[in-house]
Design a protein around this motif. Structure first.
Motif, PDB file in Angstrom:
ATOM      1  N   THR A  43      -8.573 -10.202  -8.493  1.00  0.00           N
ATOM      2  CA  THR A  43      -8.372 -10.781  -7.160  1.00  0.00           C
ATOM      3  C   THR A  43      -7.046 -10.312  -6.574  1.00  0.00           C
ATOM      4  N   LEU A  44      -6.013 -10.269  -7.388  1.00  0.00           N
ATOM      5  CA  LEU A  44      -4.716  -9.775  -6.918  1.00  0.00           C
ATOM      6  C   LEU A  44      -4.757  -8.280  -6.628  1.00  0.00           C
ATOM      7  N   VAL A  45      -5.517  -7.532  -7.409  1.00  0.00           N
ATOM      8  CA  VAL A  45      -5.671  -6.098  -7.150  1.00  0.00           C
ATOM      9  C   VAL A  45      -6.328  -5.890  -5.789  1.00  0.00           C
ATOM     10  N   GLU A  46      -7.333  -6.696  -5.476  1.00  0.00           N
ATOM     11  CA  GLU A  46      -7.988  -6.604  -4.180  1.00  0.00           C
ATOM     12  C   GLU A  46      -7.028  -6.989  -3.053  1.00  0.00           C
ATOM     13  N   THR A  47      -6.176  -7.967  -3.298  1.00  0.00           N
ATOM     14  CA  THR A  47      -5.141  -8.339  -2.326  1.00  0.00           C
ATOM     15  C   THR A  47      -4.183  -7.179  -2.116  1.00  0.00           C
ATOM     16  N   LEU A  48      -3.794  -6.533  -3.201  1.00  0.00           N
ATOM     17  CA  LEU A  48      -2.884  -5.392  -3.123  1.00  0.00           C
ATOM     18  C   LEU A  48      -3.498  -4.254  -2.307  1.00  0.00           C
ATOM     19  N   ILE A  49      -4.773  -4.001  -2.494  1.00  0.00           N
ATOM     20  CA  ILE A  49      -5.464  -2.967  -1.719  1.00  0.00           C
ATOM     21  C   ILE A  49      -5.350  -3.279  -0.227  1.00  0.00           C
ATOM     22  N   ALA A  50      -5.646  -4.505   0.143  1.00  0.00           N
ATOM     23  CA  ALA A  50      -5.577  -4.909   1.558  1.00  0.00           C
ATOM     24  C   ALA A  50      -4.149  -4.783   2.085  1.00  0.00           C
ATOM     25  N   GLN A  51      -3.171  -5.161   1.276  1.00  0.00           N
ATOM     26  CA  GLN A  51      -1.780  -5.076   1.701  1.00  0.00           C
ATOM     27  C   GLN A  51      -1.349  -3.627   1.927  1.00  0.00           C
ATOM     28  N   ILE A  52      -1.761  -2.747   1.044  1.00  0.00           N
ATOM     29  CA  ILE A  52      -1.387  -1.342   1.193  1.00  0.00           C
ATOM     30  C   ILE A  52      -2.058  -0.748   2.431  1.00  0.00           C
ATOM     31  N   LYS A  53      -3.288  -1.138   2.691  1.00  0.00           N
ATOM     32  CA  LYS A  53      -3.971  -0.664   3.899  1.00  0.00           C
ATOM     33  C   LYS A  53      -3.231  -1.100   5.161  1.00  0.00           C
ATOM     34  N   ASP A  54      -2.646  -2.296   5.122  1.00  0.00           N
ATOM     35  CA  ASP A  54      -1.957  -2.853   6.288  1.00  0.00           C
ATOM     36  C   ASP A  54      -0.446  -2.667   6.235  1.00  0.00           C
TER      37      ASP A  54
END
Length: 83
Positions: A43-54
């Motif tokens: 779940t945190l990895v998915e959050t990190l993906i979204a953060q890097i995209k933004d």
């Protein structure tokens, strides 16, 4: 796509075409390259993906800025690494 593969792809792409810092890329790739170690933090990895995209190096400078700054990315990385 596997979240760890996506993390690698997004981070490298943002580093090449965006302003995602190279000095932080190694930490992100260390997570992306060790899915067995970080599987419990998906779940945190998915959050990190979204953060890097933004990610935006100037995050927070505008009144209605929804971009993600380096502090948020670093906090998520710490949470992933230290459980």
């Amino acid at each position: 796509m596997d979240p760890f593969e996506e993390l690698r792809t997004v981070a490298v792409q943002q580093n090449l075409v965006g302003d995602f810092p190279a000095w932080l890329l190694g930490d992100v790739l260390g997570i992306a390259d060790n899915p067995e170690r970080y599987r419990d933090t998906i779940t945190l990895v998915e959050t990190l993906i979204a953060q890097i995209k933004d990610y935006d190096p100037f995050a927070g400078t505008g009144c209605f800025d929804d971009s993600v700054g380096i502090e948020q990315v670093q906090a998520t990385l710490r949470r992933i690494k230290h459980g």
